[in-house]
Write a protein that holds these residues in place. Structure first.
Motif, short mmCIF file in Angstrom:
data_model
loop_
_atom_site.label_atom_id
_atom_site.label_comp_id
_atom_site.label_asym_id
_atom_site.label_seq_id
_atom_site.Cartn_x
_atom_site.Cartn_y
_atom_site.Cartn_z
N ARG A 1 28.51 -10.72 -38.99
CA ARG A 1 29.08 -11.01 -37.67
C ARG A 1 28.93 -12.47 -37.28
NH1 ARG A 1 25.60 -11.97 -33.49
NH2 ARG A 1 24.53 -9.99 -33.79
N VAL A 2 27.73 -13.05 -37.50
CA VAL A 2 27.50 -14.45 -37.17
C VAL A 2 28.34 -15.36 -38.05
CG1 VAL A 2 25.78 -16.30 -37.19
CG2 VAL A 2 25.16 -14.04 -36.29
N ASN B 1 18.09 -19.33 -34.93
CA ASN B 1 19.26 -19.85 -34.21
C ASN B 1 19.24 -21.37 -34.12
OD1 ASN B 1 20.65 -17.46 -33.76
ND2 ASN B 1 19.59 -17.03 -31.84
N LYS C 1 31.20 -14.73 -39.50
CA LYS C 1 32.60 -14.64 -39.10
C LYS C 1 32.86 -15.40 -37.81
CE LYS C 1 36.24 -11.29 -38.01
NZ LYS C 1 36.57 -9.85 -37.86
N ALA C 2 31.94 -15.27 -36.84
CA ALA C 2 32.12 -15.94 -35.55
C ALA C 2 32.05 -17.45 -35.68
CB ALA C 2 31.07 -15.45 -34.56
N ARG C 3 31.31 -17.94 -36.69
CA ARG C 3 31.15 -19.38 -36.86
C ARG C 3 31.98 -19.93 -38.02
NH1 ARG C 3 27.16 -22.12 -34.32
NH2 ARG C 3 25.89 -20.89 -32.88
N ASP C 4 32.76 -19.06 -38.65
CA ASP C 4 33.59 -19.47 -39.78
C ASP C 4 32.74 -20.13 -40.87
OD1 ASP C 4 35.97 -19.69 -41.19
OD2 ASP C 4 36.48 -21.64 -40.34
N ARG D 1 28.12 -15.44 -31.78
CA ARG D 1 27.83 -16.61 -32.62
C ARG D 1 26.35 -16.76 -32.93
NH1 ARG D 1 29.99 -21.31 -29.11
NH2 ARG D 1 28.80 -20.07 -27.62
N TRP D 2 25.51 -15.97 -32.24
CA TRP D 2 24.07 -16.11 -32.38
C TRP D 2 23.44 -14.82 -32.87
CZ3 TRP D 2 22.74 -20.99 -32.06
CH2 TRP D 2 23.42 -21.85 -31.21
N ASP E 1 26.29 -13.04 -27.23
CA ASP E 1 27.20 -13.99 -27.87
C ASP E 1 27.26 -13.71 -29.37
OD1 ASP E 1 28.55 -16.22 -28.89
OD2 ASP E 1 27.70 -17.56 -27.38
#
Length: 207
Positions: free
Chosen positions: A161-162, A200, A164-167, A86-87, A84
């Motif tokens: 990456r994290v 996390n 960007k995925a979580r804005d 986001r993590w 994932d």
């Protein structure tokens, strides 16, 4: 005057008394004492260092775990896991406490060399970095396969990456990494590391 017991009987009775006394002292009293002290002095560690999310047990900070997307076909046991974005991701490993252990593949193993190279390409593509910059711990499992820690280099590689995925601002995520970085054990052993489970959890609590 009563007749003395035979030597063999007296020896066995003495051994039995010693067994009973030692059982009470070492099998009951000592474990209760140690358990009581541990519950008073460091209850969290004695109870497994449990991590809770929304009041529910979500794991232990002593054991790594996977942070994957849900399966597309839950009934397919052969479906490959998908990390994932986001993590923060841990080191490679099954993270199954019932199957702890390394692969036992040596440095001359072609299978190990291929799996490392495959992971290098996959991690680089996932994090959007140059394959040559991927840290070693992102490519190889720990000896137990359960280590929750990653290197600071691998954690920092995942920040963009994290975020960007979580804005989220990258600086915000980077500060979470810094706050969850453990110093060297005893101040000189090994290298600083980042506990992915706790990182996390902190990420989940970030507003």
């Amino acid at each position: 005057m009563s007749k003395p017991l035979p030597t063999a009987v007296r020896t066995h009775l003495t051994a039995l008394r010693a067994l009973l006394v030692l059982t009470v002292l070492l099998g009951i009293a000592y474990p209760l004492l140690v358990t009581g002290i541990s519950q008073l002095a460091f209850a969290d560690k004695a109870n497994g260092s449990i991590v809770e999310v929304d009041g529910k047990e979500a794991g232990s900070s002593l054991l790594g775990q996977n942070f994957d997307l849900p399966k597309q076909n839950p009934g397919d046991p052969d479906e490959a896991p998908r990390p994932d974005p986001r993590w923060f991701q841990p080191r490679p490993g099954a993270y199954d406490p019932k199957a702890s252990g390394a692969s036992n593949l040596g440095p001359n193993s072609e299978d190990l060399a291929k799996s490392v190279e495959d992971r290098r390409q996959a991690v680089a593509a996932f994090d959007g970095v140059d394959p040559a910059s991927v840290p070693a711990d992102a490519l190889t499992a720990s000896g137990s396969g359960l280590d929750p820690h990653i290197s600071t280099a691998y954690a920092r590689q995942q920040v963009e990456r994290v975020a960007k995925a979580r804005d989220l601002p990258a600086d915000t995520v980077r500060k979470l990494v810094d706050r969850n970085t453990d110093d060297r054990p005893l101040g000189f052993l090994g290298q600083p590391g980042v506990n992915v489970v706790l990182l996390n959890q902190a990420l989940l609590e970030q507003k």
